[in-house]
Design a protein around this motif. Sequence first.
Motif, mmCIF file in Angstrom:
data_model
loop_
_atom_site.group_PDB
_atom_site.id
_atom_site.type_symbol
_atom_site.label_atom_id
_atom_site.label_comp_id
_atom_site.label_asym_id
_atom_site.label_seq_id
_atom_site.Cartn_x
_atom_site.Cartn_y
_atom_site.Cartn_z
ATOM 1 N N ARG A 31 0.827 -1.209 0.000
ATOM 2 C CA ARG A 31 0.000 0.000 0.000
ATOM 3 C C ARG A 31 0.861 1.259 0.000
ATOM 4 N NH1 ARG A 31 -3.943 -2.257 2.993
ATOM 5 N NH2 ARG A 31 -2.779 -2.024 4.899
ATOM 6 N N SER A 32 1.908 1.264 0.802
ATOM 7 C CA SER A 32 2.755 2.459 0.856
ATOM 8 C C SER A 32 3.661 2.577 -0.369
ATOM 9 C CB SER A 32 3.583 2.478 2.132
ATOM 10 O OG SER A 32 4.496 1.409 2.161
ATOM 11 N N GLU A 33 4.072 1.467 -0.915
ATOM 12 C CA GLU A 33 5.017 1.518 -2.038
ATOM 13 C C GLU A 33 4.360 1.726 -3.395
ATOM 14 O OE1 GLU A 33 7.568 -1.904 -1.998
ATOM 15 O OE2 GLU A 33 8.328 -1.455 0.000
ATOM 16 N N ILE A 34 3.140 1.249 -3.596
ATOM 17 C CA ILE A 34 2.559 1.310 -4.942
ATOM 18 C C ILE A 34 2.311 2.747 -5.386
ATOM 19 C CG2 ILE A 34 0.145 0.959 -4.289
ATOM 20 C CD1 ILE A 34 0.014 -0.855 -6.875
ATOM 21 N N ALA A 35 1.857 3.602 -4.476
ATOM 22 C CA ALA A 35 1.660 5.010 -4.846
ATOM 23 C C ALA A 35 2.997 5.666 -5.184
ATOM 24 C CB ALA A 35 0.963 5.758 -3.718
ATOM 25 N N GLU A 36 4.025 5.373 -4.395
ATOM 26 C CA GLU A 36 5.362 5.923 -4.670
ATOM 27 C C GLU A 36 5.854 5.490 -6.048
ATOM 28 O OE1 GLU A 36 7.877 4.601 -1.498
ATOM 29 O OE2 GLU A 36 6.736 5.677 0.030
ATOM 30 N N ARG A 37 5.654 4.220 -6.386
ATOM 31 C CA ARG A 37 6.097 3.695 -7.687
ATOM 32 C C ARG A 37 5.311 4.352 -8.822
ATOM 33 N NH1 ARG A 37 10.852 0.611 -7.544
ATOM 34 N NH2 ARG A 37 10.898 -0.369 -5.503
ATOM 35 N N ALA A 38 4.003 4.538 -8.637
ATOM 36 C CA ALA A 38 3.193 5.185 -9.671
ATOM 37 C C ALA A 38 3.642 6.634 -9.873
ATOM 38 C CB ALA A 38 1.710 5.116 -9.300
ATOM 39 N N ILE A 39 3.863 7.349 -8.774
ATOM 40 C CA ILE A 39 4.316 8.738 -8.862
ATOM 41 C C ILE A 39 5.680 8.808 -9.543
ATOM 42 C CG2 ILE A 39 5.141 10.689 -7.469
ATOM 43 C CD1 ILE A 39 2.868 9.924 -5.461
ATOM 44 N N ALA A 40 6.548 7.849 -9.235
ATOM 45 C CA ALA A 40 7.899 7.845 -9.795
ATOM 46 C C ALA A 40 7.916 7.673 -11.314
ATOM 47 C CB ALA A 40 8.744 6.762 -9.136
ATOM 48 N N THR A 41 6.829 7.164 -11.901
ATOM 49 C CA THR A 41 6.795 7.052 -13.361
ATOM 50 C C THR A 41 6.800 8.433 -13.999
ATOM 51 O OG1 THR A 41 4.366 7.041 -13.575
ATOM 52 C CG2 THR A 41 5.468 4.891 -13.272
ATOM 53 N N GLY A 42 6.393 9.465 -13.214
ATOM 54 C CA GLY A 42 6.350 10.824 -13.744
ATOM 55 C C GLY A 42 5.269 10.990 -14.789
ATOM 56 N N ASP A 43 4.429 10.004 -14.918
ATOM 57 C CA ASP A 43 3.453 9.979 -16.000
ATOM 58 C C ASP A 43 2.044 9.856 -15.452
ATOM 59 O OD1 ASP A 43 2.473 9.890 -18.569
ATOM 60 O OD2 ASP A 43 2.793 7.750 -18.785
ATOM 61 N N TRP A 44 1.691 10.771 -14.561
ATOM 62 C CA TRP A 44 0.326 10.806 -14.034
ATOM 63 C C TRP A 44 -0.013 12.244 -13.739
ATOM 64 C CZ3 TRP A 44 -1.402 11.965 -8.950
ATOM 65 C CH2 TRP A 44 -0.385 12.342 -8.079
ATOM 66 N N ASP A 45 -1.265 12.533 -13.587
ATOM 67 C CA ASP A 45 -1.739 13.892 -13.406
ATOM 68 C C ASP A 45 -1.825 14.212 -11.916
ATOM 69 O OD1 ASP A 45 -3.079 16.301 -13.354
ATOM 70 O OD2 ASP A 45 -4.457 15.741 -14.954
ATOM 71 N N ALA A 46 -0.913 15.054 -11.438
ATOM 72 C CA ALA A 46 -0.872 15.402 -10.019
ATOM 73 C C ALA A 46 -2.138 16.126 -9.561
ATOM 74 C CB ALA A 46 0.352 16.262 -9.727
ATOM 75 N N GLU A 47 -2.926 16.636 -10.501
ATOM 76 C CA GLU A 47 -4.176 17.297 -10.147
ATOM 77 C C GLU A 47 -5.327 16.300 -10.025
ATOM 78 O OE1 GLU A 47 -5.022 20.793 -12.435
ATOM 79 O OE2 GLU A 47 -2.916 21.370 -12.441
ATOM 80 N N ALA A 48 -5.027 15.030 -10.150
ATOM 81 C CA ALA A 48 -6.049 13.983 -10.007
ATOM 82 C C ALA A 48 -5.564 12.935 -9.015
ATOM 83 C CB ALA A 48 -6.344 13.356 -11.364
ATOM 84 N N PRO A 49 -5.366 13.345 -7.740
ATOM 85 C CA PRO A 49 -4.837 12.398 -6.756
ATOM 86 C C PRO A 49 -5.760 11.208 -6.510
ATOM 87 C CG PRO A 49 -5.612 14.369 -5.658
ATOM 88 C CD PRO A 49 -5.659 14.649 -7.143
ATOM 89 N N GLU A 50 -7.039 11.343 -6.879
ATOM 90 C CA GLU A 50 -7.951 10.222 -6.672
ATOM 91 C C GLU A 50 -7.563 9.005 -7.504
ATOM 92 O OE1 GLU A 50 -9.992 12.994 -9.644
ATOM 93 O OE2 GLU A 50 -8.816 13.215 -7.836
ATOM 94 N N VAL A 51 -6.820 9.220 -8.586
ATOM 95 C CA VAL A 51 -6.334 8.088 -9.380
ATOM 96 C C VAL A 51 -5.462 7.193 -8.496
ATOM 97 C CG1 VAL A 51 -4.840 7.387 -11.301
ATOM 98 C CG2 VAL A 51 -6.444 9.291 -11.591
ATOM 99 N N LEU A 52 -4.546 7.807 -7.772
ATOM 100 C CA LEU A 52 -3.667 7.024 -6.896
ATOM 101 C C LEU A 52 -4.439 6.421 -5.736
ATOM 102 C CD1 LEU A 52 -0.441 9.208 -6.791
ATOM 103 C CD2 LEU A 52 -0.920 7.196 -8.187
ATOM 104 N N ASP A 53 -5.404 7.160 -5.195
ATOM 105 C CA ASP A 53 -6.219 6.616 -4.102
ATOM 106 C C ASP A 53 -6.950 5.359 -4.552
ATOM 107 O OD1 ASP A 53 -5.420 8.779 -2.562
ATOM 108 O OD2 ASP A 53 -7.283 9.905 -2.870
ATOM 109 N N ARG A 54 -7.530 5.416 -5.731
ATOM 110 C CA ARG A 54 -8.255 4.263 -6.270
ATOM 111 C C ARG A 54 -7.317 3.092 -6.510
ATOM 112 N NH1 ARG A 54 -12.249 7.060 -10.757
ATOM 113 N NH2 ARG A 54 -13.212 8.509 -9.314
ATOM 114 N N LEU A 55 -6.184 3.381 -7.119
ATOM 115 C CA LEU A 55 -5.200 2.345 -7.425
ATOM 116 C C LEU A 55 -4.730 1.649 -6.143
ATOM 117 C CD1 LEU A 55 -2.429 2.625 -10.007
ATOM 118 C CD2 LEU A 55 -1.793 2.035 -7.710
#
Length: 155
Positions: A31-55
Amino acid sequence: MVFVPAARPPQHYELVHEWTLESPSDVSRLRSEIAERAIATGDWDAEAPEVLDRLVLVCSELSSNALIHARPPVCASLQASPSRFLVDVSDDVLGTSPVLAHQPDEGGLGLALTSALASSSGWYVEGGRKHVWATFIKRAGAARAPVEKVDVSRL
């Protein structure tokens, strides 16, 4: 009974990271690492944090389900394409199909949450493992589309 659709995930995803889970404490780490890994791709919209919450929520639920209903190890992976993330969780119990719960006390609500929160989801068998997967749109316009609220007591 409502079965999760049997289908392979869309193609053209690149592996971001894989986890091997042996116990519930590994789900906490995931749970703690998957969001970090997704953010690290640099390929997501920081204005849509709900994407990471859902993931995070869906991957956690699918992994917990697999640990409860299968034998460890459970494998989880995060994959990415230019427009979506893909979560894949696999176990070695091939004799059952994923089923959505009808009542909260039946279990299986993780699959109902997956159905409600993911862009698409399904399951398939390959290499002696059952895989349950879900995709998530990365962009704000799509991610902010209204999500129908699910009353889990009515599933």
